[in-house]
Structure formats: structure tokens, C-alpha cells
Scaffold this active site. Sequence first.
Site, PDB file in Angstrom:
ATOM      1  CG  ASP A   1     -34.071  42.343   1.087  1.00  0.00           C
ATOM      2  OD1 ASP A   1     -34.377  41.770   0.100  1.00  0.00           O
ATOM      3  OD2 ASP A   1     -32.933  42.274   1.545  1.00  0.00           O
TER       4      ASP A   1
ATOM      5  CG  ASP B   1     -31.523  39.328   2.823  1.00  0.00           C
ATOM      6  OD1 ASP B   1     -31.950  38.638   1.956  1.00  0.00           O
ATOM      7  OD2 ASP B   1     -30.879  40.431   2.800  1.00  0.00           O
ATOM      8  CD  GLU B   2     -35.401  38.248  -0.874  1.00  0.00           C
ATOM      9  OE1 GLU B   2     -36.551  39.135  -1.161  1.00  0.00           O
ATOM     10  OE2 GLU B   2     -34.533  38.219  -1.453  1.00  0.00           O
TER      11      GLU B   2
HETATM   12  P1  TTP Z   1     -29.852  40.511  -0.958  1.00  0.00           P
HETATM   13  O1  TTP Z   1     -30.694  40.879  -0.207  1.00  0.00           O
HETATM   14  O2  TTP Z   1     -29.868  40.513  -2.643  1.00  0.00           O
HETATM   15  O3  TTP Z   1     -28.821  41.743  -1.014  1.00  0.00           O
HETATM   16  P2  TTP Z   1     -28.166  42.231   0.279  1.00  0.00           P
HETATM   17  O4  TTP Z   1     -28.834  42.062   1.528  1.00  0.00           O
HETATM   18  O5  TTP Z   1     -26.504  41.981   0.446  1.00  0.00           O
HETATM   19  O6  TTP Z   1     -28.071  44.110   0.068  1.00  0.00           O
HETATM   20  P3  TTP Z   1     -29.704  44.825   0.041  1.00  0.00           P
HETATM   21  O7  TTP Z   1     -30.767  43.724   0.229  1.00  0.00           O
HETATM   22  O8  TTP Z   1     -29.491  45.887   0.959  1.00  0.00           O
HETATM   23  O9  TTP Z   1     -29.564  45.246  -1.611  1.00  0.00           O
HETATM   24  O10 TTP Z   1     -28.932  39.140  -0.870  1.00  0.00           O
HETATM   25  C1  TTP Z   1     -28.951  38.854   0.601  1.00  0.00           C
HETATM   26  C2  TTP Z   1     -27.612  38.061   0.776  1.00  0.00           C
HETATM   27  O11 TTP Z   1     -27.660  36.964  -0.050  1.00  0.00           O
HETATM   28  C3  TTP Z   1     -26.574  38.853   0.359  1.00  0.00           C
HETATM   29  O12 TTP Z   1     -25.977  39.699   1.695  1.00  0.00           O
HETATM   30  C4  TTP Z   1     -25.433  38.073   0.165  1.00  0.00           C
HETATM   31  C5  TTP Z   1     -26.178  36.735  -0.575  1.00  0.00           C
HETATM   32  N1  TTP Z   1     -26.212  36.917  -2.103  1.00  0.00           N
HETATM   33  C6  TTP Z   1     -25.045  36.083  -2.669  1.00  0.00           C
HETATM   34  O13 TTP Z   1     -24.350  35.334  -2.071  1.00  0.00           O
HETATM   35  N2  TTP Z   1     -24.968  36.340  -4.008  1.00  0.00           N
HETATM   36  C7  TTP Z   1     -25.715  37.201  -4.928  1.00  0.00           C
HETATM   37  O14 TTP Z   1     -25.667  37.308  -6.125  1.00  0.00           O
HETATM   38  C8  TTP Z   1     -26.904  37.891  -3.904  1.00  0.00           C
HETATM   39  C9  TTP Z   1     -27.662  39.013  -4.810  1.00  0.00           C
HETATM   40  C10 TTP Z   1     -26.779  37.835  -2.541  1.00  0.00           C
HETATM   41 MG    MG Z   2     -30.841  42.164   1.625  1.00  0.00          MG
END
Ligand code: TTP
Ligand code: MG
Length: 376
Positions: free
Chosen positions: A25, A119-120
Site C-alpha cells: 500500500d 495504490d494497493e
Molecule cells: P489509502 O491507501 O487509503 O490512503 P493513502 O495512500 O493516502 O494513505 P496511507 O495508505 O499511507 O494511509 O488511499 C489511497 C488513495 O486513494 C489516497 O491517496 C487518495 C484516495 N482516497 C480517496 O480519494 N478518498 C478516500 O476516502 C480514501 C481513503 C482514499
Molecule cells: Mg495508501
Amino acid sequence: MDPALPDSADEHAGGSGLRKIIHVDMDAFYASVEQRDDPSLRGRPVAVGGDGPRGVLSTCSYEARKFGCRSAMPSITAKRLCPQLIFRPPRFAVYTAISRQIRAIFEEYTPLVEPLSLDEAFLDVTEDLKGIGSATRIAELIRARIKAETGLTASAGVSYNKFLAKLASDQHKPDGLCVIRPGEGADFVGRLPVRRFFGIGPKGAEKMAALGIETGADLRTKDIHFLRQHFGSQADYLYRAARGIDLRRVKADRARKSLGAERTLDKDLASGAALREVLERIIAITWDRIDKAGARGRTITLKLKFKDFSNLTRARSLPQALASRAELNRIGHELLDEVLPLAQPVRLVGLTLSAMEDDDPAPNAPATAFQGQLPF
Ligand code: TTP
Ligand code: MG
């Protein structure tokens, strides 16, 4: 073990049949991309999203998280928590391109990649295709490759099922790695607050708290009947989760749209006999690929590219999936016969199978033997 839940009787915390799962992730994904591409943002609290009265944060940098800013938070709230927060609009085309880059890296290590979002992804690395030696090492290599090729950091979790791997990737964020080894899953889960479990939102956590369930260990004390009474269809999931058990397999994103072969000819050919001979070879290669992939598709397409580089295609759709080489052979030749005689010589012949059935040929049966397989 509760007899009402037979398929969880396989205690996944030891013994044989374990898989090696990595969850990768990206860290503060959108915000990190903005910081990468604009050095003036580095080290500063950055939010991606609109800063208008109705704006919401897609995400924010770890610098902003120190102030309490979070994904999905109204921008107004975020600004109140962190007045110096810098807003940037999202650039989805850039995020999508990076997502493709990281996916290509994953696929170098295993074909069993299940993307969950841009992203994951989950990776099943039970089979050590590159002879790297351990799942942890594979995760480290992947993180290093992502850093080198995108300039961004990713966190990874390594464990023996998806539930634990996902919890693990979150454990040492950002830029972290966490391994939950066989035998450690139940204890790891036991220490966690239940709100960290996938699928338990703030409401669910509140309800659990009211029932005296704060941690995985608390949840584990509740039997399946209690869980069914209070959580209905979620009960089986919760019962297993509390024990670090998850039987779901990594579903590879291999919905291939078509499969086939094409060959550019040494010299342009126009005669039916010569083209039939070429087609024979292409049928052989195509069938070999179909057979190896276990692919089931209903449409066969013949493609010819002419001397002047124009293309011609002829397709035939079957009521059921193509079943044999003989059938492919017959249809391939019928399609060619339909376009003969040709007005100009041909420089390329191709054959593809498409309209694939969306079946899933590789159930996540536990690996046959743990010994001799990739260590964690
Ligand atoms: P995440 O992997 O949940 O969050 P992140 O990568 O920003 O942070 P981390 O993993 O380090 O905690 O989500 C990936 C992307 O998806 C995030 O950068 C933006 C998008 N996203 C949204 O647009 N709305 C949301 O509610 C979430 C959770 C994520
Ligand atoms: Mg993330």
C-alpha cells in the site's frame, strides 16, 4: 473449535497448508505524488482535494496527519485543525500512470496479483518464482523497486493470509514493513482494537464497545452463537478474524480479454495455398497458448495485414467456448476461405480468441506442503 463453523477448523496458525501473502500500500498516495512533483511541498502538510466550503480531503500528507487531518474529512475541518494546510487538486492521470508502474513491478514477482485500488494490492508469493528465498525479502525488493522507479514509498505487510497481510501493511506506515509469521496471527489480532479490522466502521466499533468488545482478544471470547445473534451475516467473518484466520484467496486480475498469435511473413503472400500453410502454424501456436492458459472464449478472429498495411478481420462467434484444436482449425480455415481470393498480397496473419468466459481456474487451495516452500 466451534462445530458450527467447520471450514475454520483448519487452525491457520501453524502446520501445513500456509500461503505467503504480501499486501502493498502506497503511503499517503495522492499527497506523496504532489510532494514528489513539487519540491516546495515536501516536508509540509499537504491535502489533495478541494478547499471550497463543500470540499473533502481525498488524502493528506503524514505532516498533515500529525494535526489530525484524515481522508474523507471536510476541508473546513481540516483547515481548522491545520491552518497552514496546503491544498492541491487531484491529478488522476498521474496517479493512474503510477498505479500501472507499480502493478508491473508486482507482476515481475508473481502472476497472482489482486489490485484493490490504484495504490494497493495483494500478492500471493507462495511459489518463489524468482528464487528469492523468502516472502519478506520479496516484499523488501518490491518496496525498493517502487522507490527507485517512482520516487515514492510504499508500506508492505507479509503474512499467511489476506486479512493479516493487510493489517500488517498498516502497522509501520509510512515506509514500513511488518511480518506476521505463522503462529503469531491470533496474538497480533488479539492486541488490536477491533476498529482496525476491515469492515468494522465507527458504528460497528461503538456497538462492540457496548458489548464489552474493544480488542481482538475480547472478540475471541465470544462464541459463534453470540456473534450471530448480534452481528448477523458478519458473524463468521468476525469469528475467524478474531483468530487471525482468513480463507479468501488472492484473486488474480487476469481477466485476459483475448489470446492468440500473429506472424509477419518473411515475404508477402497472396496464394490461398501458401496462406493456408501459414495459418496452420498460427493455429498450432494459438491452440498451444489457449490450452496452456486453460482459456475459454467464444469468438475467433482472423486478421490479415496487407502489403499496403491496411487490415482486414473476419470473426466467428460460437454459442459455447471453443472446445478443441480441431474446432479452431476448422473455423480458422473457414474464415480464411471467406476472404479468398485476395486483392493484394498479405504481410501478416493473426488469429485470436476473445469473448472470454470469466471463470477462475485456480482456487486458493492451501499449498500442498509447507516444508520446502518459501519461508517467511
Ligand atoms: P489509502 O491507501 O487509503 O490512503 P493513502 O495512500 O493516502 O494513505 P496511507 O495508505 O499511507 O494511509 O488511499 C489511497 C488513495 O486513494 C489516497 O491517496 C487518495 C484516495 N482516497 C480517496 O480519494 N478518498 C478516500 O476516502 C480514501 C481513503 C482514499
Ligand atoms: Mg495508501
